[in-house]
Design an enzyme around this catalytic site. Structure first.
Site, PDB file in Angstrom:
ATOM      1  N   LYS A 156      44.623 -11.847 -47.204  1.00 43.56           N
ATOM      2  CA  LYS A 156      45.276 -13.047 -46.661  1.00 43.56           C
ATOM      3  C   LYS A 156      44.413 -14.274 -46.972  1.00 43.56           C
ATOM      4  O   LYS A 156      43.202 -14.260 -46.738  1.00 43.56           O
ATOM      5  CB  LYS A 156      45.478 -12.907 -45.147  1.00 43.56           C
ATOM      6  N   LYS A 200      45.322   2.316 -45.999  1.00 46.62           N
ATOM      7  CA  LYS A 200      44.904   2.808 -44.703  1.00 46.62           C
ATOM      8  C   LYS A 200      46.013   3.682 -44.113  1.00 46.62           C
ATOM      9  O   LYS A 200      47.136   3.566 -44.584  1.00 46.62           O
ATOM     10  CB  LYS A 200      44.561   1.649 -43.771  1.00 46.62           C
ATOM     11  N   GLU A 234      51.170  -9.248 -31.939  1.00 44.27           N
ATOM     12  CA  GLU A 234      52.403  -8.958 -32.661  1.00 44.27           C
ATOM     13  C   GLU A 234      53.554  -8.991 -31.666  1.00 44.27           C
ATOM     14  O   GLU A 234      53.411  -8.519 -30.534  1.00 44.27           O
ATOM     15  CB  GLU A 234      52.325  -7.577 -33.293  1.00 44.27           C
ATOM     16  N   LYS A 237      50.907  -4.755 -29.450  1.00 45.32           N
ATOM     17  CA  LYS A 237      52.304  -4.819 -29.882  1.00 45.32           C
ATOM     18  C   LYS A 237      53.148  -5.326 -28.714  1.00 45.32           C
ATOM     19  O   LYS A 237      52.790  -5.128 -27.545  1.00 45.32           O
ATOM     20  CB  LYS A 237      52.801  -3.415 -30.254  1.00 45.32           C
ATOM     21  N   HIS A 280      41.440  -4.214 -39.230  1.00 44.55           N
ATOM     22  CA  HIS A 280      41.701  -5.654 -39.336  1.00 44.55           C
ATOM     23  C   HIS A 280      40.795  -6.500 -38.417  1.00 44.55           C
ATOM     24  O   HIS A 280      40.220  -7.488 -38.844  1.00 44.55           O
ATOM     25  CB  HIS A 280      43.165  -5.968 -39.004  1.00 44.55           C
TER      26      HIS A 280
END
Ligand code: BG6
Length: 520
Positions: free
Chosen positions: A208, A174, A242, A366, A266
């Site tokens: 994952k 990506k 994050e 973030k 995601h």
């Protein structure tokens, strides 16, 4: 009577132990880049140590910088030292593994470089190392088209009907385009020289363990699957937070923003696994058909409804665990007046029979207080009689949390009676932790994904229509934002859970974000 060997064979797609037996060569374009050093080579080394790579195999690193086999291997060794963190994090077997790595200096637009690549493959001697090829494009998406054209010209990439005479697969990282139109153009370009079955579009979240477990959990546990619908579930929250800023990726981020970087891929992938219908089998096409169907059932957010359903945010200076953080506009290679979002929260509805009327809240950002990804399924309250009718009791509705990372696990919250001669209640947790159940090590996403490519199974990769449908969803949001500057209600201090407006998004429906808890 059924043949026992058929009954014992692993099902197609998501089989439990992969090992590709066919010798192959993996050519990594972008071999001097971060991904190769940080993820790909450590993953391949791990697979090698676990005996999961075919024998023989070769890896050719292709990039522009001048390096020798020796110097490239040295860099990759440092990558393994720094980034391998499993049962094979020592370097005992490094030399034997590294003997299979070589480096080829070349420009992506220079046809001679590809002729040299073809010659290198011939030199390997073993015909299967020339016949079975993985081309891993860890390069800028603007160069994908060029690379596949050149590979085709050099006779290394063809649209193959089947794998009878060997296989050629292209792995693309990506971002896959920057909107629907660019993704369609990219797809149209790739498809000139490779069939869809030869193209593996990566979303590393699908590699994952815990993301794969969403399907296992849903479709192998009757008690939950029966409650997995609008009758029992009030709403669902998906949080991917994050605790880092954009770091050295300011240049990329200015072009991307969180909507493209995280939400388009995601988060929508997690949503589709949580909400899709059971596929008829675990085969790649069956699973991906259901995911696409789900994405298509998401009620489109239009430029007119975007303000009501989506909140964006941008971090300003703050601190996380007493560590000072710069504001986004002060980051390297970021416009000091940038309007790019570093946070997005959205309220989606899935307009199908199962989910009608159930909000799905997705958020990611973030520089939030901690790194954690969770799916939280909030069940409806009990009828307002008996305990629920009393306002002196601390009762909460049941909630199921799938903790995807870190501290991977599944938790169920319910109400318990506090021991004693009163009827005091308290919410308690039943919990399953991967660590305590299976030991601390979970394989890195890239190990699984590389194995799947070698095995030719595309279940964990994004199909053409899937990537395009996801772009359609986020394009309308971006269009709704237009060039409007970020306002005060959209900014948040680094180290907080996002802008005020994100709290209001849920409060309007009487809901509240549940913030993930720190790792134990
Ligand atoms: C990447 C994004 O795809 O995923 C990054 O480009 C992000 O911006 C990363 O930091 C998060 O991945 P993980 O595996 O650390 O959750």
């Amino acid at each position: 009577m059924a043949d026992a060997s058929i009954l014992n064979a692993p099902p197609p797609g998501l089989s439990d132990q992969r090992r590709s037996d066919e010798p192959c060569t993996i050519v990594i374009f972008g071999a001097s880049g971060d991904l190769t050093w940080r993820k790909l080579i450590p993953a391949l080394y791990h697979l090698y140590c676990q005996g999961q790579l075919p024998s023989p195999f070769r890896v050719v690193g292709f990039a522009r910088r001048d390096k020798t086999d020796e110097s490239w291997r040295g860099e990759m060794r440092a990558g393994v030292t720094e980034h391998a963190n499993g049962p094979h994090d020592g370097l005992e077997r490094w030399e034997e593994f590294a003997a299979n790595l070589s480096y080829l200096r070349g420009d992506l637009n220079d046809s001679e470089a590809y002729t040299a690549l073809a010659a290198r493959l011939e030199q390997f001697g073993e015909p299967a190392l020339r016949a079975n090829l993985v081309f891993y494009l860890a390069i800028s998406p603007s160069l994908f088209g060029l690379a596949v054209d050149q590979l085709h010209e050099a006779g290394l990439l063809e649209r193959l009907e089947d794998d009878a005479a060997g296989w050629q697969r292209v792995v693309v990282e990506k971002p896959f385009g920057k909107d629907l139109q660019s993704a369609q153009e990219l797809n149209a370009h790739l498809i000139r020289h490779a069939r869809e079955r030869q193209i593996f579009r990566i979303d590393h979240y699908l590699g994952k363990e815990t993301v794969q477990n969403i399907m296992m959990f849903r479709f192998s546990n009757a008690i939950f699957e029966q409650l997995w619908n609008r009758e029992a579930i009030e709403h669902v929250q998906i949080t991917v937070s994050e605790n880092i800023g954009v770091g050295s990726r300011g240049g990329y981020f200015e072009e991307a923003g969180t909507l493209r970087d995280m939400m388009q891929n995601h988060l929508l992938q997690i949503l589709s696994l949580v909400a899709m219908e059971p596929p008829p089998s675990l085969a790649a096409e069956d699973v991906r058909n259901e995911k696409v169907k789900l994405l298509k059932s998401i009620r489109p957010i239009t430029p007119e409804t975007v303000a009501e359903h989506v909140v964006r945010g941008q971090y300003f200076a703050g601190a996380i665990n007493d560590e000072a953080r710069k504001g986004y506009r002060q980051e390297e290679r970021v416009d000091p007046a940038s309007n790019v979002e570093t946070y997005v929260a959205a309220k989606f509805f899935v307009d199908n029979w199962r989910w009608s009327g159930v909000p799905f809240y997705l958020r990611t950002g973030k520089n939030l207080p901690l790194r954690a990804s969770e799916v939280r399924v909030q069940f409806r309250p009990t009828p307002n009689v008996l305990f629920a009718a009393r306002d002196d009791l601390d009762l909460q509705s049941n909630a199921l949390t799938l903790r995807l990372q870190p501290d991977e696990g599944i938790f169920l919250r319910f109400n318990g009676k506090v021991p004693g001669n009163t009827i005091a209640t308290r919410p308690v947790r039943m919990q399953f932790g991967y660590d305590s159940e299976f030991g601390a090590y979970t394989p890195e996403a890239y190990e699984r994904l590389l194995l799947e490519v070698m095995a030719g199974d595309a279940t964990l990769f994004i199909r053409r229509d899937e990537v395009e449908t996801a772009w359609q969803i986020v394009d309308a949001i971006r269009e709704g934002w237009g060039d409007e500057p970020i306002t005060n209600s959209e900014i948040y201090a680094a180290g907080t859970w996002g802008p005020e407006a994100a709290e209001e998004l849920l409060a309007r429906s009487g809901h509240k974000w549940h913030n993930p808890q720190p790792e134990k």
